[in-house]
Motif scaffolding. Structure first.
Motif, PDB file in Angstrom:
ATOM      1  N   GLY A   1      -4.520 -36.197 -22.393  1.00 19.39           N
ATOM      2  CA  GLY A   1      -3.573 -37.124 -21.780  1.00 19.39           C
ATOM      3  C   GLY A   1      -2.714 -36.392 -20.776  1.00 19.39           C
ATOM      4  N   LEU A   2      -2.363 -37.068 -19.694  1.00 18.17           N
ATOM      5  CA  LEU A   2      -1.523 -36.484 -18.647  1.00 18.17           C
ATOM      6  C   LEU A   2      -0.434 -37.475 -18.278  1.00 18.17           C
ATOM      7  CD1 LEU A   2      -2.577 -34.595 -15.445  1.00 18.17           C
ATOM      8  CD2 LEU A   2      -1.122 -36.612 -15.254  1.00 18.17           C
ATOM      9  N   LEU A   3       0.784 -36.972 -18.157  1.00 20.12           N
ATOM     10  CA  LEU A   3       1.894 -37.775 -17.660  1.00 20.12           C
ATOM     11  C   LEU A   3       2.577 -37.010 -16.533  1.00 20.12           C
ATOM     12  CD1 LEU A   3       3.458 -39.176 -20.973  1.00 20.12           C
ATOM     13  CD2 LEU A   3       2.062 -40.412 -19.308  1.00 20.12           C
ATOM     14  N   LEU A   4       2.795 -37.685 -15.417  1.00 21.91           N
ATOM     15  CA  LEU A   4       3.419 -37.066 -14.250  1.00 21.91           C
ATOM     16  C   LEU A   4       4.907 -36.806 -14.504  1.00 21.91           C
ATOM     17  CD1 LEU A   4       1.716 -39.299 -11.532  1.00 21.91           C
ATOM     18  CD2 LEU A   4       1.206 -36.892 -12.007  1.00 21.91           C
ATOM     19  N   PRO A   5       5.515 -35.898 -13.746  1.00 17.26           N
ATOM     20  CA  PRO A   5       6.928 -35.554 -13.976  1.00 17.26           C
ATOM     21  C   PRO A   5       7.886 -36.740 -13.900  1.00 17.26           C
ATOM     22  CG  PRO A   5       5.912 -33.944 -12.517  1.00 17.26           C
ATOM     23  CD  PRO A   5       4.916 -35.056 -12.690  1.00 17.26           C
TER      24      PRO A   5
ATOM     25  N   THR B   1      11.246 -32.454 -13.747  1.00 18.10           N
ATOM     26  CA  THR B   1      10.579 -31.380 -13.009  1.00 18.10           C
ATOM     27  C   THR B   1       9.153 -31.173 -13.504  1.00 18.10           C
ATOM     28  OG1 THR B   1      12.645 -30.206 -12.571  1.00 18.10           O
ATOM     29  CG2 THR B   1      10.622 -28.912 -12.457  1.00 18.10           C
ATOM     30  N   ASP B   2       8.982 -31.164 -14.818  1.00 12.68           N
ATOM     31  CA  ASP B   2       7.679 -30.868 -15.410  1.00 12.68           C
ATOM     32  C   ASP B   2       6.898 -32.135 -15.750  1.00 12.68           C
ATOM     33  OD1 ASP B   2       8.185 -28.118 -15.354  1.00 12.68           O
ATOM     34  OD2 ASP B   2       9.141 -28.157 -17.327  1.00 12.68           O
ATOM     35  N   GLY B   3       5.599 -32.083 -15.469  1.00 10.46           N
ATOM     36  CA  GLY B   3       4.657 -33.044 -16.010  1.00 10.46           C
ATOM     37  C   GLY B   3       3.943 -32.388 -17.179  1.00 10.46           C
ATOM     38  N   LEU B   4       3.271 -33.177 -18.001  1.00  8.89           N
ATOM     39  CA  LEU B   4       2.638 -32.646 -19.208  1.00  8.89           C
ATOM     40  C   LEU B   4       1.174 -33.037 -19.309  1.00  8.89           C
ATOM     41  CD1 LEU B   4       5.305 -33.294 -22.011  1.00  8.89           C
ATOM     42  CD2 LEU B   4       4.809 -31.134 -20.849  1.00  8.89           C
ATOM     43  N   ILE B   5       0.418 -32.134 -19.941  1.00  4.90           N
ATOM     44  CA  ILE B   5      -0.968 -32.404 -20.309  1.00  4.90           C
ATOM     45  C   ILE B   5      -1.125 -32.033 -21.776  1.00  4.90           C
ATOM     46  CG2 ILE B   5      -3.399 -31.839 -19.914  1.00  4.90           C
ATOM     47  CD1 ILE B   5      -2.501 -30.890 -17.079  1.00  4.90           C
ATOM     48  N   VAL B   6      -1.703 -32.921 -22.546  1.00  4.22           N
ATOM     49  CA  VAL B   6      -2.037 -32.658 -23.949  1.00  4.22           C
ATOM     50  C   VAL B   6      -3.547 -32.722 -24.068  1.00  4.22           C
ATOM     51  CG1 VAL B   6      -1.955 -33.591 -26.292  1.00  4.22           C
ATOM     52  CG2 VAL B   6       0.125 -33.536 -24.909  1.00  4.22           C
ATOM     53  N   GLN B   7      -4.154 -31.685 -24.650  1.00  4.78           N
ATOM     54  CA  GLN B   7      -5.603 -31.724 -24.832  1.00  4.78           C
ATOM     55  C   GLN B   7      -5.992 -31.000 -26.117  1.00  4.78           C
ATOM     56  OE1 GLN B   7      -6.663 -29.976 -21.009  1.00  4.78           O
ATOM     57  NE2 GLN B   7      -7.112 -28.003 -21.979  1.00  4.78           N
TER      58      GLN B   7
END
Length: 216
Positions: free
Chosen positions: A155-159, A142-148
């Motif tokens: 960095g971004l990864l789609l769900p 359900t969730d995608g993530l962003i690390v900054q």
């Protein structure tokens, strides 16, 4: 709050992403927008276009061929917010021809490439006192993530990435840290922001075939 896209919206958007790439290959020009798009497709939304190609040694598997998009599309040359359709056109062209991980897509590849569009919600920061429990606030599929953080690292990864890779929430966090060019455990650092978002995902079942909403 942005409205949900219907399956018909997702079909129009994904067909348009493919047409954008094919039209540029053939004519070196931008494709024109679909006629009479729904209001949802004219809204200001983030979107990613993902291209996948059959694995050369396993026809049951697909490997990444390009993936670029916009979290929150910027304004156009007239300082107007661009529509979801325009953001999709830009993302499709970037995924096919500007992803630095891959050579530009060729015309003879398009018949073997799957096109997928992911329309994003606005990211929300995950706030927690105990960084070790960040994974408790992440729903896989359900969730995608962003690390900054730590300067310009992001960095971004789609769900869909976590279920496709078979990751749990902690592994998803680690993978996103690495996508940002940071150590896998960087999410434990209070100075690093962790955000999550959701997406409506529409994908071809086979190259240039039926388009379905993906659920995990």
């Amino acid at each position: 709050m942005a409205r949900l896209l219907t399956l018909e919206d997702g079909i129009v958007l994904t067909i348009f992403a493919r047409q954008t790439i094919e039209h540029f290959i053939l004519f070196n020009q931008k494709a024109t927008f679909p006629e009479s798009p729904s209001e949802a497709l004219t809204e200001h939304r983030g979107v990613f276009v993902t291209l996948k190609k059959r694995h050369p040694r396993n026809e049951q598997k697909w490997e990444l061929r390009g993936c670029i998009g916009h979290l929150q599309p910027g304004p156009d040359s007239h300082h107007q917010s661009i529509s979801l359709l325009e953001a999709t056109r830009q993302a499709a062209l970037s995924s096919a021809f500007e992803d630095p991980r891959f050579p530009p897509v060729r015309a003879d590849e398009m018949e073997s490439i799957l096109v997928e569009t992911s329309v994003l919600t606005l990211p929300q920061e995950i706030l927690t006192i105990d960084r070790g429990k960040l994974s408790d606030q992440i729903t896989i599929g359900t969730d995608g993530l962003i690390v900054q953080g730590r300067g310009w690292h992001r960095g971004l990864l789609l769900p869909q990435v976590a279920p496709e890779q078979g990751w749990n929430a902690e592994e998803f966090l680690q993978g996103c840290c690495q996508k940002a060019g940071l150590p896998p455990s960087c999410y434990l650092d209070p100075g690093v922001k962790i955000l999550k978002f959701q997406a409506q995902i529409f994908a071809e079942s086979v190259p240039n075939g039926e388009i379905r909403a993906r659920k995990f």
